[in-house]
Design a protein around this motif. Structure first.
Motif, PDB file in Angstrom:
ATOM      1  N   ILE A   1      -7.132  -4.143   0.003  1.00  0.00           N
ATOM      2  CA  ILE A   1      -7.689  -3.054   0.736  1.00  0.00           C
ATOM      3  C   ILE A   1      -6.309  -1.851   0.680  1.00  0.00           C
ATOM      4  CG2 ILE A   1      -8.111  -2.277   2.910  1.00  0.00           C
ATOM      5  CD1 ILE A   1      -9.452  -4.800   3.544  1.00  0.00           C
ATOM      6  N   ALA A   2      -5.042  -2.329   0.673  1.00  0.00           N
ATOM      7  CA  ALA A   2      -4.016  -1.477   0.774  1.00  0.00           C
ATOM      8  C   ALA A   2      -4.027  -0.702  -0.441  1.00  0.00           C
ATOM      9  CB  ALA A   2      -2.634  -2.419   1.298  1.00  0.00           C
ATOM     10  N   VAL A   3      -3.857  -1.515  -1.624  1.00  0.00           N
ATOM     11  CA  VAL A   3      -3.457  -0.733  -2.773  1.00  0.00           C
ATOM     12  C   VAL A   3      -4.932   0.367  -3.063  1.00  0.00           C
ATOM     13  CG1 VAL A   3      -1.979  -2.278  -3.617  1.00  0.00           C
ATOM     14  CG2 VAL A   3      -4.314  -2.396  -4.318  1.00  0.00           C
ATOM     15  N   THR A   4      -5.932  -0.297  -2.815  1.00  0.00           N
ATOM     16  CA  THR A   4      -7.069   0.616  -2.928  1.00  0.00           C
ATOM     17  C   THR A   4      -7.083   1.826  -2.236  1.00  0.00           C
ATOM     18  OG1 THR A   4      -8.350  -1.186  -3.548  1.00  0.00           O
ATOM     19  CG2 THR A   4      -9.586   0.672  -2.808  1.00  0.00           C
ATOM     20  N   THR A   5      -6.771   1.846  -0.982  1.00  0.00           N
ATOM     21  CA  THR A   5      -6.725   3.035  -0.248  1.00  0.00           C
ATOM     22  C   THR A   5      -5.498   4.152  -0.708  1.00  0.00           C
ATOM     23  OG1 THR A   5      -6.892   1.393   1.760  1.00  0.00           O
ATOM     24  CG2 THR A   5      -6.337   3.747   2.365  1.00  0.00           C
ATOM     25  N   ALA A   6      -4.453   3.312  -1.080  1.00  0.00           N
ATOM     26  CA  ALA A   6      -3.386   4.326  -1.534  1.00  0.00           C
ATOM     27  C   ALA A   6      -4.129   4.936  -3.081  1.00  0.00           C
ATOM     28  CB  ALA A   6      -2.219   3.360  -2.270  1.00  0.00           C
ATOM     29  N   LEU A   7      -4.728   4.123  -3.824  1.00  0.00           N
ATOM     30  CA  LEU A   7      -5.256   4.708  -4.959  1.00  0.00           C
ATOM     31  C   LEU A   7      -6.258   5.890  -4.716  1.00  0.00           C
ATOM     32  CD1 LEU A   7      -5.330   4.640  -8.379  1.00  0.00           C
ATOM     33  CD2 LEU A   7      -6.866   2.755  -8.188  1.00  0.00           C
ATOM     34  N   LEU A   8      -7.237   5.531  -3.806  1.00  0.00           N
ATOM     35  CA  LEU A   8      -8.340   6.422  -3.499  1.00  0.00           C
ATOM     36  C   LEU A   8      -7.645   7.839  -3.026  1.00  0.00           C
ATOM     37  CD1 LEU A   8     -11.174   6.751  -3.203  1.00  0.00           C
ATOM     38  CD2 LEU A   8     -10.909   6.058  -0.926  1.00  0.00           C
ATOM     39  N   TRP A   9      -6.490   7.739  -2.114  1.00  0.00           N
ATOM     40  CA  TRP A   9      -5.939   9.045  -1.658  1.00  0.00           C
ATOM     41  C   TRP A   9      -5.645   9.840  -2.874  1.00  0.00           C
ATOM     42  CZ3 TRP A   9      -4.046  10.606   3.185  1.00  0.00           C
ATOM     43  CH2 TRP A   9      -3.317  11.585   2.944  1.00  0.00           C
ATOM     44  N   HIS A  10      -5.237   9.484  -4.078  1.00  0.00           N
ATOM     45  CA  HIS A  10      -4.877  10.281  -5.293  1.00  0.00           C
ATOM     46  C   HIS A  10      -6.304  10.439  -6.145  1.00  0.00           C
ATOM     47  CE1 HIS A  10      -0.616   9.993  -3.984  1.00  0.00           C
ATOM     48  NE2 HIS A  10      -0.682   8.759  -3.913  1.00  0.00           N
ATOM     49  N   ASN A  11      -7.078   9.644  -5.839  1.00  0.00           N
ATOM     50  CA  ASN A  11      -8.353   9.762  -7.006  1.00  0.00           C
ATOM     51  C   ASN A  11      -9.529  10.633  -6.277  1.00  0.00           C
ATOM     52  OD1 ASN A  11     -10.884   7.691  -7.965  1.00  0.00           O
ATOM     53  ND2 ASN A  11      -9.791   9.083  -9.268  1.00  0.00           N
ATOM     54  N   TRP A  12      -9.403  10.739  -5.025  1.00  0.00           N
ATOM     55  CA  TRP A  12     -10.454  11.398  -4.334  1.00  0.00           C
ATOM     56  C   TRP A  12     -10.517  12.868  -4.765  1.00  0.00           C
ATOM     57  CZ3 TRP A  12     -14.650   9.749  -1.933  1.00  0.00           C
ATOM     58  CH2 TRP A  12     -15.552  10.729  -1.172  1.00  0.00           C
ATOM     59  N   TYR A  13     -11.676  13.431  -4.863  1.00  0.00           N
ATOM     60  CA  TYR A  13     -11.839  14.823  -5.173  1.00  0.00           C
ATOM     61  C   TYR A  13     -10.876  15.870  -4.654  1.00  0.00           C
ATOM     62  CZ  TYR A  13     -14.075  19.307  -6.326  1.00  0.00           C
ATOM     63  OH  TYR A  13     -14.399  20.468  -6.606  1.00  0.00           O
ATOM     64  N   PRO A  14     -10.161  16.644  -5.305  1.00  0.00           N
ATOM     65  CA  PRO A  14     -10.248  16.854  -6.774  1.00  0.00           C
ATOM     66  C   PRO A  14      -8.864  15.737  -7.186  1.00  0.00           C
ATOM     67  CG  PRO A  14      -8.881  18.865  -5.800  1.00  0.00           C
ATOM     68  CD  PRO A  14      -9.608  17.916  -4.661  1.00  0.00           C
ATOM     69  N   ALA A  15      -9.654  15.011  -8.293  1.00  0.00           N
ATOM     70  CA  ALA A  15      -8.791  13.904  -8.537  1.00  0.00           C
ATOM     71  C   ALA A  15      -7.219  14.305  -9.188  1.00  0.00           C
ATOM     72  CB  ALA A  15      -9.448  12.896  -9.504  1.00  0.00           C
ATOM     73  N   ARG A  16      -6.153  13.774  -8.755  1.00  0.00           N
ATOM     74  CA  ARG A  16      -4.939  13.779  -9.415  1.00  0.00           C
ATOM     75  C   ARG A  16      -4.738  12.706 -10.410  1.00  0.00           C
ATOM     76  NH1 ARG A  16      -6.364  14.527  -4.746  1.00  0.00           N
ATOM     77  NH2 ARG A  16      -4.714  13.291  -3.523  1.00  0.00           N
TER      78      ARG A  16
ATOM     79  N   GLY B   1       0.787  -1.189   0.243  1.00  0.00           N
ATOM     80  CA  GLY B   1       0.045   0.107   0.080  1.00  0.00           C
ATOM     81  C   GLY B   1       0.809   1.347   0.061  1.00  0.00           C
ATOM     82  N   LEU B   2       1.983   1.180   0.792  1.00  0.00           N
ATOM     83  CA  LEU B   2       2.730   2.371   0.871  1.00  0.00           C
ATOM     84  C   LEU B   2       3.535   2.886  -0.525  1.00  0.00           C
ATOM     85  CD1 LEU B   2       4.250   2.117   4.394  1.00  0.00           C
ATOM     86  CD2 LEU B   2       2.672   3.758   3.655  1.00  0.00           C
ATOM     87  N   LEU B   3       4.015   1.660  -1.115  1.00  0.00           N
ATOM     88  CA  LEU B   3       4.525   1.718  -2.431  1.00  0.00           C
ATOM     89  C   LEU B   3       3.864   2.262  -3.290  1.00  0.00           C
ATOM     90  CD1 LEU B   3       7.519   0.923  -2.748  1.00  0.00           C
ATOM     91  CD2 LEU B   3       6.631  -1.326  -3.710  1.00  0.00           C
ATOM     92  N   THR B   4       2.624   1.723  -3.278  1.00  0.00           N
ATOM     93  CA  THR B   4       1.551   2.286  -4.384  1.00  0.00           C
ATOM     94  C   THR B   4       1.349   3.541  -4.132  1.00  0.00           C
ATOM     95  OG1 THR B   4       0.604  -0.042  -4.083  1.00  0.00           O
ATOM     96  CG2 THR B   4      -0.764   1.683  -5.346  1.00  0.00           C
ATOM     97  N   TRP B   5       1.115   3.888  -2.976  1.00  0.00           N
ATOM     98  CA  TRP B   5       0.841   5.409  -2.454  1.00  0.00           C
ATOM     99  C   TRP B   5       1.980   6.477  -3.108  1.00  0.00           C
ATOM    100  CZ3 TRP B   5       3.025   8.514   1.421  1.00  0.00           C
ATOM    101  CH2 TRP B   5       2.654   9.676   1.579  1.00  0.00           C
ATOM    102  N   ARG B   6       3.262   6.062  -2.978  1.00  0.00           N
ATOM    103  CA  ARG B   6       4.571   6.566  -3.317  1.00  0.00           C
ATOM    104  C   ARG B   6       4.375   6.646  -4.871  1.00  0.00           C
ATOM    105  NH1 ARG B   6       8.706   8.157  -0.154  1.00  0.00           N
ATOM    106  NH2 ARG B   6       9.788   8.838  -1.940  1.00  0.00           N
ATOM    107  N   LEU B   7       4.448   5.566  -5.363  1.00  0.00           N
ATOM    108  CA  LEU B   7       4.793   5.312  -6.896  1.00  0.00           C
ATOM    109  C   LEU B   7       3.572   5.938  -7.812  1.00  0.00           C
ATOM    110  CD1 LEU B   7       6.750   3.719  -8.586  1.00  0.00           C
ATOM    111  CD2 LEU B   7       5.163   1.874  -8.837  1.00  0.00           C
ATOM    112  N   ILE B   8       2.493   6.265  -7.500  1.00  0.00           N
ATOM    113  CA  ILE B   8       1.250   6.644  -8.230  1.00  0.00           C
ATOM    114  C   ILE B   8       1.642   8.158  -8.590  1.00  0.00           C
ATOM    115  CG2 ILE B   8      -1.007   7.607  -8.630  1.00  0.00           C
ATOM    116  CD1 ILE B   8      -1.924   4.926  -6.991  1.00  0.00           C
ATOM    117  N   PRO B   9       1.909   9.063  -7.890  1.00  0.00           N
ATOM    118  CA  PRO B   9       2.143  10.226  -8.249  1.00  0.00           C
ATOM    119  C   PRO B   9       3.607  10.251  -8.865  1.00  0.00           C
ATOM    120  CG  PRO B   9       2.487  10.151  -6.043  1.00  0.00           C
ATOM    121  CD  PRO B   9       1.825   8.897  -6.366  1.00  0.00           C
ATOM    122  N   ALA B  10       4.547   9.467  -8.572  1.00  0.00           N
ATOM    123  CA  ALA B  10       5.864   9.512  -9.166  1.00  0.00           C
ATOM    124  C   ALA B  10       5.788   9.254 -10.722  1.00  0.00           C
ATOM    125  CB  ALA B  10       6.766   8.760  -8.441  1.00  0.00           C
TER     126      ALA B  10
END
Ligand code: UD1
Ligand code: MG
Length: 410
Positions: A240-255, A23-32
């Motif tokens: 659950i972990a990867v979805t939480t990370a993705l949702l962090w970046h996809n929640w309004y206003p989506a990045r 989850g942490l890796l997903t959270w870091r990698l998505i914006p990168a």
């Protein structure tokens, strides 16, 4: 070392650690990597913003890929006790090959679905193929299911027992049902979409509900049930972990946008856990909003009522709030018009008519638009929060039905 050895003997603990790490890796990698998606042509307009910015699309592929890597690394752990320290021979006679087979089949099935979902994001596959894709992808799972349990009977509710008995073997139909479950889970998430955070938000609530349900069994007295629910947890915790990370970046206003890749990946994960955990009926109870949205959408999906390419709500730039989007009824069939009139009678749609009362346009048949017809206009984030709240409410209702009301039926 002792702590490490003890820890590797507890697959659920390993699964949890790996999930958190993933989850942490997903959270870091998505914006990168998001900019590279735009450069590769994977982007979409965020249509419900005043300036319609271009947003990287299909970032679900990052979540799904890291999820798969996590599960690949995890493969040996549930089977750890069959690796004796010495001599280094596997206790082949007791090794649960079926369970391993089912695990690998589930992975193959998820991997195929992610591949097909990504192909859809890149090539925009037609609807009829979108329906076939999950069926093909679920074949390994059907085979795995056949090998590991192959139970094709259903326990009937009390009112049906005098006629059909307590248990009914539905044979091959059980496999048809499983394939349909895969089609439903994947597509129903994809069509409850179109505003920031709603695909990942609903999936997160369903996944948490699945995990809560699994936890009710893992330490229970029924050992076979405990084991299958444990396997379900192995699949759902990293999700659950990867979805939480993705949702962090996809929640309004989506990045970032999650893409169809994510919707298919999420739906298939649910189908997989429902099947290997033997709780497909309970799983469907967690899909109440999606079932409603699907039935409500049916007149448009089956083209009785015209269906525009996009049905998501529309922004009113003057108020900054979302309003229901609508479809023209110019080409509607008489049956379609009858459906629209019936829905209007029950206040399930908003219809624009001409002076003579002939319907001209109808609000698109999605749960999002229906919520706006009754509670709108709403800001985009409020609508997304409302859908997530409905999903939570659905899960509470599901648990009530499953563990309270069901005693009257079974
Ligand atoms: C499904 C729906 C469609 C809906 C679309 C939105 C059906 C039959 N199809 O189509 O009605 O409009 O999902 O995802 O119900 N977008 C946003 N904001 C968001 C998410 C998406 O503006 O928060 C837009 C972007 O332009 C993005 C596009 O929707 O590029 C993605 O649409 P896509 O997933 O390709 O649509 P479908 O899944 O085919
Ligand atoms: Mg989509």
């Amino acid at each position: 070392l002792a702590v490490l050895t003890r820890a590797t003997n507890d697959p659920l603990a390993i699964s949890t650690y790996l999930a958190v790490l993933t989850g942490l890796l997903t959270w870091r990698l998505i914006p990168a990597v998001a900019d590279r998606f735009v450069a590769a042509g994977l982007s979409g307009k965020d249509v419900n913003k005043a300036h319609q910015p271009i947003i990287p699309e299909s970032l679900g592929i990052i979540a799904a890929t890291l999820y798969l890597i996590c599960l690949f690394l995890f493969i040996p752990f549930p089977f750890r006790q069959w690796f004796p320290a010495e001599p280094a021979v596997l206790s082949l006679r007791t090794f649960p090959f079926q369970r391993l087979g089912e695990f690998l089949a589930a992975l193959l099935c998820l991997q195929s679905m992610v591949f097909l979902g990504f192909a859809d994001d890149v090539f925009d596959i037609r609807w009829r193929y979108k329906l076939v894709m999950p069926t093909v992808a679920s074949i390994p799972l059907l085979m795995g299911y056949y090998l590991s349990d192959g139970i094709t009977y259903v326990v009937l509710p009390i009112p049906l027992r005098p006629i059909l008995g307590r248990i009914l073997d539905i044979g091959i139909l059980y496999y048809v049902y499983i394939a349909m479950l895969a089609i439903f889970c994947t597509n129903s998430i994809n069509i409850l979409a179109g505003i920031n955070g709603v695909e990942a938000g609903q999936s997160l609530v369903i996944a948490l509900s699945v995990a809560a349900n699994d936890l009710l069994y893992v330490n229970g007295p029924d050992r076979p049930a405990a084991e299958v629910h444990l396997f379900s947890l192995y699949f759902i915790l990293p999700f659950i972990a990867v979805t939480t990370a993705l949702l962090w970046h996809n929640w309004y206003p989506a990045r970032v946008f999650v893409g169809d890749t994510y919707c298919y990946f999420a739906g298939m994960t649910f189908a997989v856990v429902g099947i290997i955990g033997h709780f497909s009926k309970t799983l469907l109870l967690f899909f109440i909003p999606q079932i409603f949205n699907f039935i409500y959408s049916a007149p448009q999906l089956f083209r009785l009522v015209p269906c525009p390419r996009h049905r998501m709500p529309r922004l009113n730039p003057a108020t900054g709030r979302l309003e229901p989007s609508d479809a023209s009824l110019a080409t509607a069939t008489p049956t379609g018009l009858a459906v629209v009139r019936t829905l209007a009678r029950f206040r399930l749609v908003r219809v624009a008519t001409d002076d003579a009362g002939t319907p001209l346009r109808v609000s698109n048949l999605t749960l999002l638009n229906l919520l706006l017809v009754h509670c709108g206009p709403l800001p985009e984030n409020h609508l997304a929060a409302l859908v997530v709240a409905l999903q939570v409410f659905g899960s509470v209702a599901a648990f009530t039905v499953r563990y309270q009301l069901v005693t009257f039926l079974y």
